[in-house]
Scaffold this active site. Structure first.
Site, PDB file in Angstrom:
ATOM      1  N   CYS A  27      -6.484  -0.297 -15.135  1.00  0.00           N
ATOM      2  CA  CYS A  27      -6.087   0.441 -13.929  1.00  0.00           C
ATOM      3  C   CYS A  27      -7.308   1.238 -13.516  1.00  0.00           C
ATOM      4  O   CYS A  27      -7.681   2.201 -14.193  1.00  0.00           O
ATOM      5  CB  CYS A  27      -4.905   1.378 -14.174  1.00  0.00           C
ATOM      6  N   CYS A  46      -6.043   5.092 -12.042  1.00  0.00           N
ATOM      7  CA  CYS A  46      -5.656   6.141 -13.002  1.00  0.00           C
ATOM      8  C   CYS A  46      -5.290   5.494 -14.342  1.00  0.00           C
ATOM      9  O   CYS A  46      -6.172   5.269 -15.164  1.00  0.00           O
ATOM     10  CB  CYS A  46      -4.539   7.014 -12.459  1.00  0.00           C
ATOM     11  N   CYS A  75      -2.118   3.182 -14.555  1.00  0.00           N
ATOM     12  CA  CYS A  75      -0.874   2.439 -14.362  1.00  0.00           C
ATOM     13  C   CYS A  75      -0.759   1.389 -15.466  1.00  0.00           C
ATOM     14  O   CYS A  75      -1.741   0.722 -15.811  1.00  0.00           O
ATOM     15  CB  CYS A  75      -0.858   1.792 -12.981  1.00  0.00           C
TER      16      CYS A  75
END
Lengths: 213, 137
Positions: free
Chosen positions: A110, A113, A115
């Site tokens: 990700c 961030c 995810c």
């Protein structure tokens, strides 16, 4: 060791760290305003600390290896089958299963961030959230995989999937030939967390005591 | 839902791991077969659960959350030497992102937040070891 020294050092309750105190202050405000239910917050913590983790994903992978019909459903109707099994996403996200083949190895990151497919893997490990992984998995996936001990042959391509708040990816690894003939429960022990992110390959459990994650 | 295209597809020969320069090994010891604890310390779990709970209660959407959190992570990583390690720094940014959202929605008053932090500190310091810590009424 002088026992009275111990008592002196801990005469009052252990002082939490600054951010821990800040969280307590925030919780106090939210609770006083009636915006959070502390019991519900505790239940979420308990869920991710004790009930949801990579063993769920490992069970799905092992079942897919022994049951072609289930595998087809898992790959083609992931949300439906996960919902049926009680592993639906809490944030309304979709989980997409990407299958490793002799021609293609899949790797999940990700870049925004962190995810991650929570319902089947739990919360991500620290390295998944680090800047190093989030940037380098895209820039130099083969090198990153080498650092995880995964050597991908030149003829096997690498696909890097960028998870988002809406779509989280789960890698379906290839079944090792050495594990052929084992039953579903035994196979689940070959599937550890990193296999399902793409930073690992299935392998025999190390010992009966330690197993995999 | 089927995947869209992967963000990259590499067919080139693998690079030598020694080409990493000073970035160092990412995960020689970071791929444990036995999982690390989901959360290193209790407040990591607490801030994570608060974010999930508040989102599920409808105070913000998860896409909005991810966008704000991602921006804050990027801003923090740009000024931290060596980048974020995904541990304490990650959860501190999660906490500040959550507080920022709550401030925007006029749910959290910064002065009250600071005052309560001090009150909690005082409560811990003045509570005898072993007794439950509570704020004074």
């Amino acid at each position: 060791m002088p026992h009275d020294h111990h008592d002196e050092a801990h005469a009052h309750a252990l002082l939490p760290s600054e951010p821990a105190l800040r969280v307590k202050a925030l919780e106090t405000i939210l609770t006083r305003k009636g915006l959070i239910d502390p019991a519900a917050v505790d239940a979420i913590i308990d869920l991710y600390e004790h009930k949801i983790g990579p063993r769920i994903g490992a069970g799905l992978v092992a079942r897919a290896w022994v049951d072609p019909g289930f595998k087809a459903q898992l790959v083609n109707n992931t949300d439906g089958i996960l919902s049926d099994l009680g592993f639906g996403g809490r944030q309304g996200e979709h989980i997409v299963v990407v299958e490793n083949t002799p021609d293609c190895h899949n790797l999940v990151v990700c870049t925004l961030c962190s995810c991650y497919p929570w319902p089947v893997l739990g919360v991500p490990p620290a390295w998944y959230k680090s800047d190093a992984y989030r940037s380098r998995a895209v820039r130099e996936p083969r090198t990153v995989l080498v650092e995880f001990g995964v050597i991908i042959p030149p003829e096997q391509s690498i696909r890097v999937w960028d998870s988002t708040a809406e779509i989280r990816y789960l890698v379906l690894p290839m079944q090792p030939t050495e594990s052929y003939g084992l039953d579903e429960a035994a196979l689940a022990g070959w599937v550890h967390r990193n296999c399902m992110i793409g930073t690992g390959l299935p392998s025999a459990p190390r010992t009966a005591a330690s197993g995999h994650d | 839902m089927k995947p869209e295209k992967p963000i990259i597809e590499q067919i080139s020969k693998p690079k030598n791991a020694a080409d990493n320069g000073d970035e160092g090994a990412l995960a020689a010891d970071s791929a444990p077969l036995v999982p690390d604890q989901p959360f290193d310390v209790p407040w990591h779990a607490e801030v994570f659960a608060l974010a999930v709970h508040l989102s599920e209660a409808g105070h913000f959407g998860w896409q909005d959350w991810a966008s704000r959190f991602g921006k804050n992570l990027a801003a923090a990583s740009s000024i931290k030497a060596g980048g974020l390690n995904g541990g304490n720094d990650y959860y501190q940014i999660m906490l500040e992102t959550l507080i920022g959202l709550m401030k925007e929605k006029d749910i959290v008053d910064p002065e009250l937040l600071s005052a309560l932090e001090l009150q909690w500190r005082e409560a811990y310091i003045t509570t005898p070891h072993g007794e439950p810590v509570n704020l004074r009424a």
